[in-house]
Design an enzyme around this catalytic site. Structure first.
Site, PDB file in Angstrom:
ATOM      1  N   HIS A 126      42.508  42.634  35.763  1.00 20.89           N
ATOM      2  CA  HIS A 126      43.199  41.348  35.851  1.00 20.89           C
ATOM      3  C   HIS A 126      43.359  40.886  37.301  1.00 20.89           C
ATOM      4  CE1 HIS A 126      46.356  44.436  36.049  1.00 20.89           C
ATOM      5  NE2 HIS A 126      47.011  43.583  36.817  1.00 20.89           N
ATOM      6  N   ASN A 127      43.220  39.583  37.467  1.00 17.58           N
ATOM      7  CA  ASN A 127      43.418  38.885  38.752  1.00 17.58           C
ATOM      8  C   ASN A 127      42.369  39.197  39.807  1.00 17.58           C
ATOM      9  OD1 ASN A 127      45.770  37.814  37.653  1.00 17.58           O
ATOM     10  ND2 ASN A 127      47.019  39.467  38.461  1.00 17.58           N
TER      11      ASN A 127
END
Length: 178
Positions: A126-127
């Site tokens: 994620h991210n």
């Protein structure tokens, strides 16, 4: 001019542009977008709120937009899930190999730039942000909130720990941990 194989599911408000192919058993989640000329092979799962650019090629058993590994310890000693509410944005002319996972962002989006090539069995958490024209060989693992610059290469089984940045034109050799 769209080809949709058997047992494909396209959820509400998803957009499939001209000249796209969705292979058998694939899933395109709500509000996701598939750019013109993209090819989704059989059994690919694209969750909700994922944007894939033009001429992308996504190979079988890939998962894009699943929750990242977001948990926090609770007072009782168990784990509390942190909901991942961001999305995934993939640029134009991207190829993603079989059995690769690209997690959705926790708050913002996970981003893959234009012209990126990703081999089979790669984990992108994620991210993560991946710059244009970067390449990753099989078994690479990119931990959450890492940034990879433009024109970078990661050889097989190279890993990045979370929250670090590689500048442009970095070449990470096989089995290296950064």
């Amino acid at each position: 001019d769209v080809s949709i194989g058997p047992n494909v599911v396209v959820e509400a408000n998803a957009v499939v542009a001209d000249n796209c192919t969705l292979g058998a058993g694939s899933y395109l989640g709500a509000r996701s977008q598939l750019g013109e000329g993209s090819i989704i092979s059989a059994n690919v799962s694209i969750y909700h709120d994922v944007t894939i650019g033009c001429r992308a090629r996504i190979h079988s058993s890939t998962v894009i937009g699943a929750d990242g590994f977001g948990f926090a310890p609770s007072d009782s000693g168990s784990w509390q899930k942190i909901h991942q509410i961001g999305g995934v944005v993939i640029g134009d002319d991207v190829e993603v190999g079989a059995c690769t996972t690209i997690d959705r962002g926790a708050l913002g989006d996970t981003r893959v730039g234009n012209g990126v090539i990703i081999d089979n069995h790669v984990q992108i958490a994620h991210n993560v942000v991946i710059g244009d024209n970067s390449a990753m060989a099989s078994y690479c693992g990119i931990s959450g909130s890492s940034t990879i610059g433009r024109n970078c290469t990661l050889a097989g089984d190279a890993c990045l720990v979370g929250h670090i940045s590689l500048c442009d034109n970095v070449h990470v050799t096989a089995r290296t941990v950064v």
